[in-house]
Design a protein around this motif. Structure first.
Motif, PDB file in Angstrom:
ATOM      1  N   VAL A  19       0.828  -1.200   0.000  1.00  0.00           N
ATOM      2  CA  VAL A  19       0.000   0.000   0.000  1.00  0.00           C
ATOM      3  C   VAL A  19       0.866   1.255   0.000  1.00  0.00           C
ATOM      4  O   VAL A  19       2.017   1.228   0.424  1.00  0.00           O
ATOM      5  N   LEU A  23      -2.377   5.706   2.470  1.00  0.00           N
ATOM      6  CA  LEU A  23      -3.680   5.043   2.404  1.00  0.00           C
ATOM      7  C   LEU A  23      -4.244   4.909   3.815  1.00  0.00           C
ATOM      8  O   LEU A  23      -3.590   4.355   4.709  1.00  0.00           O
ATOM      9  N   ASP A  27      -9.857   3.319   3.988  1.00  0.00           N
ATOM     10  CA  ASP A  27      -9.762   2.980   2.569  1.00  0.00           C
ATOM     11  C   ASP A  27      -9.189   1.585   2.371  1.00  0.00           C
ATOM     12  O   ASP A  27      -9.612   0.857   1.468  1.00  0.00           O
ATOM     13  N   PHE A  28      -8.253   1.177   3.202  1.00  0.00           N
ATOM     14  CA  PHE A  28      -7.716  -0.184   3.132  1.00  0.00           C
ATOM     15  C   PHE A  28      -8.832  -1.197   3.360  1.00  0.00           C
ATOM     16  O   PHE A  28      -8.967  -2.167   2.618  1.00  0.00           O
ATOM     17  N   ARG A  30     -12.084  -0.828   3.020  1.00  0.00           N
ATOM     18  CA  ARG A  30     -13.097  -0.787   1.965  1.00  0.00           C
ATOM     19  C   ARG A  30     -12.553  -1.293   0.630  1.00  0.00           C
ATOM     20  O   ARG A  30     -13.193  -2.096  -0.041  1.00  0.00           O
ATOM     21  N   GLU A  31     -11.368  -0.836   0.243  1.00  0.00           N
ATOM     22  CA  GLU A  31     -10.836  -1.126  -1.087  1.00  0.00           C
ATOM     23  C   GLU A  31     -10.052  -2.428  -1.164  1.00  0.00           C
ATOM     24  O   GLU A  31     -10.174  -3.165  -2.134  1.00  0.00           O
ATOM     25  N   LYS A  32      -9.225  -2.700  -0.186  1.00  0.00           N
ATOM     26  CA  LYS A  32      -8.355  -3.879  -0.235  1.00  0.00           C
ATOM     27  C   LYS A  32      -9.016  -5.107   0.380  1.00  0.00           C
ATOM     28  O   LYS A  32      -8.735  -6.228  -0.034  1.00  0.00           O
ATOM     29  N   CYS A  33      -9.877  -4.904   1.386  1.00  0.00           N
ATOM     30  CA  CYS A  33     -10.518  -6.034   2.067  1.00  0.00           C
ATOM     31  C   CYS A  33     -11.957  -6.252   1.600  1.00  0.00           C
ATOM     32  O   CYS A  33     -12.560  -7.275   1.926  1.00  0.00           O
ATOM     33  N   GLY A  34     -12.521  -5.290   0.913  1.00  0.00           N
ATOM     34  CA  GLY A  34     -13.902  -5.413   0.447  1.00  0.00           C
ATOM     35  C   GLY A  34     -14.931  -5.309   1.559  1.00  0.00           C
ATOM     36  O   GLY A  34     -16.063  -5.751   1.408  1.00  0.00           O
ATOM     37  N   THR A  36     -17.154  -2.992   3.201  1.00  0.00           N
ATOM     38  CA  THR A  36     -17.718  -1.666   2.992  1.00  0.00           C
ATOM     39  C   THR A  36     -18.641  -1.208   4.116  1.00  0.00           C
ATOM     40  O   THR A  36     -19.262  -0.145   4.017  1.00  0.00           O
TER      41      THR A  36
END
Length: 157
Positions: A19, A23, A27-28, A30-34, A36
């Motif tokens: 990363v 970051l 955001d990690f 939400r975006e990297k782990c899914g 939300t």
């Protein structure tokens, strides 16, 4: 920009990746782990929608960089419900006491209330309001949320 390797446990599952240092944890997640369920509202730490548990402590994930939590345990709202999808006592009480409306702030309240009740199993109204003062809700007027905390406290007494 120089990227950094990050490894952490999220809801009991190992997650990692390379990363950018800037970051945010939010955001990690939400975006990297899914995951939300962690919501981003103000991105300044004022609204509490992004609250997660970091090694058991309620923190604003928009104010922490992912690289800062390397090797630590993060619990999101998804990790508070049981693995089979059954609501936690806090989630059930919020539903029963009408402590949510639009739901945007709910994940932050669920994690904050979970930490509050762990540290203070029988809080007074003032202690609840103080403990949740970092979480904003524009819809409910807070009384349903306070009632939900009391309901969980009574059920665990």
């Amino acid at each position: 920009m120089h990227e950094t390797d990050v490894h952490l446990s999220v809801n009991g599952t190992p997650h990692g990746g390379v990363v950018e240092p800037r970051l945010t944890l939010a955001d990690f997640l939400r975006e990297k782990c899914g995951l939300t369920g962690t919501h981003l509202g103000c991105e300044h730490g004022a609204c509490g929608a992004c609250t997660v548990l970091l090694d058991g402590q309620a923190v604003r994930s928009c104010l922490i960089f992912a690289v800062q939590v390397d090797g630590q345990e993060v619990t999101t709202v998804e990790g508070i419900a049981s693995p089979d999808g059954e609501l936690s006592p806090v989630q059930s009480a919020l539903r029963a006491c009408h402590g949510l409306q639009c739901g945007f702030c709910t994940p932050g309240f669920v994690t904050s209330i979970t930490a509050l009740l762990r540290d203070n199993p029988q809080p007074t109204d003032d202690e609840i309001r103080e403990g949740l003062s970092g979480n904003f809700c524009r819809c409910t007027g807070y009384q349903g949320i306070v009632n939900a905390v009391h309901q969980v406290a009574r059920s665990q007494a």
